[in-house]
Design a protein around this motif. Sequence first.
Motif, mmCIF file in Angstrom:
data_model
loop_
_atom_site.group_PDB
_atom_site.id
_atom_site.type_symbol
_atom_site.label_atom_id
_atom_site.label_comp_id
_atom_site.label_asym_id
_atom_site.label_seq_id
_atom_site.Cartn_x
_atom_site.Cartn_y
_atom_site.Cartn_z
ATOM 1 N N ALA A 1 -15.908 2.111 -0.341
ATOM 2 C CA ALA A 1 -15.517 0.699 -0.392
ATOM 3 C C ALA A 1 -14.593 0.443 -1.567
ATOM 4 C CB ALA A 1 -16.757 -0.171 -0.514
ATOM 5 N N GLN A 2 -14.705 1.260 -2.602
ATOM 6 C CA GLN A 2 -13.847 1.062 -3.770
ATOM 7 C C GLN A 2 -12.402 1.438 -3.441
ATOM 8 O OE1 GLN A 2 -15.756 3.302 -6.886
ATOM 9 N NE2 GLN A 2 -17.437 1.843 -7.067
ATOM 10 N N VAL A 3 -12.223 2.540 -2.726
ATOM 11 C CA VAL A 3 -10.873 2.966 -2.334
ATOM 12 C C VAL A 3 -10.278 1.932 -1.367
ATOM 13 C CG1 VAL A 3 -9.551 4.752 -1.154
ATOM 14 C CG2 VAL A 3 -11.404 5.401 -2.719
ATOM 15 N N LYS A 4 -11.073 1.567 -0.364
ATOM 16 C CA LYS A 4 -10.626 0.555 0.607
ATOM 17 C C LYS A 4 -10.179 -0.710 -0.134
ATOM 18 C CE LYS A 4 -14.107 -1.565 2.752
ATOM 19 N NZ LYS A 4 -15.177 -1.832 3.733
ATOM 20 N N SER A 5 -10.993 -1.150 -1.084
ATOM 21 C CA SER A 5 -10.701 -2.404 -1.785
ATOM 22 C C SER A 5 -9.452 -2.280 -2.650
ATOM 23 C CB SER A 5 -11.890 -2.803 -2.665
ATOM 24 O OG SER A 5 -13.031 -2.963 -1.864
ATOM 25 N N ALA A 6 -9.267 -1.137 -3.312
ATOM 26 C CA ALA A 6 -8.088 -0.961 -4.173
ATOM 27 C C ALA A 6 -6.811 -1.175 -3.356
ATOM 28 C CB ALA A 6 -8.100 0.428 -4.802
ATOM 29 N N VAL A 7 -6.752 -0.581 -2.169
ATOM 30 C CA VAL A 7 -5.555 -0.690 -1.320
ATOM 31 C C VAL A 7 -5.395 -2.131 -0.822
ATOM 32 C CG1 VAL A 7 -4.487 0.129 0.832
ATOM 33 C CG2 VAL A 7 -5.680 1.749 -0.675
ATOM 34 N N LEU A 8 -6.500 -2.735 -0.374
ATOM 35 C CA LEU A 8 -6.420 -4.109 0.145
ATOM 36 C C LEU A 8 -6.018 -5.090 -0.960
ATOM 37 C CD1 LEU A 8 -9.609 -4.065 2.413
ATOM 38 C CD2 LEU A 8 -7.229 -4.111 3.211
ATOM 39 N N LEU A 9 -6.489 -4.867 -2.194
ATOM 40 C CA LEU A 9 -6.145 -5.779 -3.293
ATOM 41 C C LEU A 9 -4.670 -5.637 -3.682
ATOM 42 C CD1 LEU A 9 -9.311 -5.757 -5.596
ATOM 43 C CD2 LEU A 9 -8.749 -7.236 -3.695
ATOM 44 N N ALA A 10 -4.146 -4.421 -3.639
ATOM 45 C CA ALA A 10 -2.702 -4.256 -3.875
ATOM 46 C C ALA A 10 -1.945 -4.982 -2.760
ATOM 47 C CB ALA A 10 -2.343 -2.778 -3.911
ATOM 48 N N GLY A 11 -2.448 -4.872 -1.531
ATOM 49 C CA GLY A 11 -1.813 -5.497 -0.360
ATOM 50 C C GLY A 11 -1.724 -7.019 -0.466
ATOM 51 N N LEU A 12 -2.614 -7.640 -1.264
ATOM 52 C CA LEU A 12 -2.600 -9.103 -1.417
ATOM 53 C C LEU A 12 -1.314 -9.599 -2.072
ATOM 54 C CD1 LEU A 12 -6.200 -9.789 -2.781
ATOM 55 C CD2 LEU A 12 -5.341 -10.255 -0.477
ATOM 56 N N HIS A 13 -0.554 -8.664 -2.691
ATOM 57 C CA HIS A 13 0.666 -9.060 -3.404
ATOM 58 C C HIS A 13 1.909 -8.958 -2.523
ATOM 59 C CE1 HIS A 13 -2.353 -8.087 -6.450
ATOM 60 N NE2 HIS A 13 -1.733 -8.986 -7.196
ATOM 61 N N SER B 1 -4.680 -6.933 4.949
ATOM 62 C CA SER B 1 -4.524 -7.888 3.837
ATOM 63 C C SER B 1 -3.045 -8.146 3.582
ATOM 64 C CB SER B 1 -5.192 -7.372 2.560
ATOM 65 O OG SER B 1 -4.370 -6.460 1.880
ATOM 66 N N SER B 2 -2.729 -9.360 3.165
ATOM 67 C CA SER B 2 -1.361 -9.698 2.778
ATOM 68 C C SER B 2 -1.430 -10.918 1.856
ATOM 69 C CB SER B 2 -0.491 -10.008 4.006
ATOM 70 O OG SER B 2 -0.899 -11.233 4.563
ATOM 71 N N LYS B 3 -0.268 -11.351 1.395
ATOM 72 C CA LYS B 3 -0.203 -12.446 0.420
ATOM 73 C C LYS B 3 -0.941 -13.704 0.903
ATOM 74 C CE LYS B 3 3.323 -14.342 -2.592
ATOM 75 N NZ LYS B 3 4.757 -14.386 -2.863
ATOM 76 N N LYS B 4 -0.998 -13.904 2.207
ATOM 77 C CA LYS B 4 -1.640 -15.138 2.684
ATOM 78 C C LYS B 4 -3.154 -15.126 2.409
ATOM 79 C CE LYS B 4 -2.531 -14.367 7.651
ATOM 80 N NZ LYS B 4 -2.390 -12.940 7.864
ATOM 81 N N ASN B 5 -3.705 -13.945 2.089
ATOM 82 C CA ASN B 5 -5.126 -13.853 1.746
ATOM 83 C C ASN B 5 -5.371 -13.914 0.232
ATOM 84 O OD1 ASN B 5 -4.769 -11.393 4.129
ATOM 85 N ND2 ASN B 5 -6.077 -13.161 4.550
ATOM 86 N N TYR B 6 -4.290 -14.103 -0.547
ATOM 87 C CA TYR B 6 -4.453 -14.119 -2.015
ATOM 88 C C TYR B 6 -5.526 -15.147 -2.372
ATOM 89 C CZ TYR B 6 -3.111 -13.299 -6.817
ATOM 90 O OH TYR B 6 -3.134 -12.919 -8.141
#
Length: 427
Positions: free
Chosen positions: A167-179, A215-220
């Motif tokens: 879940a940590q790896v998944k989250s790292a990528v998704l959090l970068a994707g928020l930008h 994930s994308s900016k609209k989920n920031y």
Amino acid sequence: MIQKIEKINSVKGELVLPGDKSISHRAVMFSAMADGKSTVNNYLNSEDVNSTIGCFRKLGCKIEQTETDLVIDGKGFNGFTKPSSNLDAGNSGTTTRLITGILSAQNFETTIIGDASLSKRPMKRVVEPLSKMGAKIETSEIGSLPMKIIPSSGLKAIEFDMQVASAQVKSAVLLAGLHLEEETIVIEHSRTRNHTETLLGLKVEEFDGMRKIYSSKKNYPKPANYIVPSDISTAAFFIVLALNSNNSELLLKNVLLNETRNGIIKILQKMNGRIEIENTRESSGEKLGDLRIFSSKLKNIEINEEIIPNIIDEIPILAVAGLFSEGKFIIRNAEELRFKESDRIDALCSNFRKLGIDCIEYNDGFEISGKVFNENILIESYHDHRIAMAFSILGMLTGKNISINDFESVAVSNPEFLNQINIITVN
Ligand code: S3P
């Protein structure tokens, strides 16, 4: 510090345990990212979550903190500022890996450091997908901390087929994707904890037993009021104590029951454990309820592969439960245990052997049978909070004069562990 463990005959009463660690980390991170004030109630005030709080303070965020609550003045998109010194993640893998995703998208350089245990843990698993997105990250030669995150000329969205169940790896990528404007997609083969998706409201598609998470900016994140349910991983120690001690009835209130985390309850119930779930409800998109636990005569069962990511943090205490149950306790397909705060397969097996328990070690698990035979044993906790607490419960149940070294490590996830035990002990 060496802690002597006393025998406990029975437990009675009720507890409200501190907030879930995974959700507390995320609530702090998402509040810090949002533009404006957020609150976090019943956060976990422990060393790990304090590492996350410390990192975001260094990134320019104002965080007011009491024993149970936080008020966080979020910096908004592009609002973090360059820290004046290294970010110290202490013992916390979640802080390190998730924040790396966020920092990959900033326009200033940061270096993350950690304690001796965290400095040995693998970081390539986040560096590789984030580098594919265009991030510039340097690690030590063995792919661990210290880790330097250098501003890149721009990130791009990727579709990441995640091979490790993390879940940590998944989250790292998704959090970068928020930008990013474009959608970043993570494909998950085994179901890992889903707090990032739940708290951010990300789109999730299920197909052929896998999941695609977008994930994308609209989920920031936006400012929010988070209420954190009690940590099910912490509850697990108290559940195993109550099930295995005589004439016990314990009520644990407000426990997180998220379906990617409740495997420990399902397994213990299948093992014949009487755990009644009452008053189920929802808060901040997460399911919670009260657990009533009674003394039970447990038997070991087969533990299948799919549930391993769901119970990964509970395996040390589940093994202790297995030891007090009829039949052999066997766990396989759990190689990830070797990459936690300690190599937990090695830590469990070496301590079980010290106690006189028969133990066969595999690369991805172990088998144990027999009884605690030896007295006056000093357990080596490897400075791992869950090893220290699991063997404390074993010591409370056997009363063979067991002591635990480096016991202060329990403060990583539950500084009040022994006080909570005292509240429910009847001798
Ligand atoms: C966590 C994920 C799990 C777990 C850890 C917390 C999280 O680790 O073991 O204690 O909050 O995302 P992995 O992502 O390495 O499986």
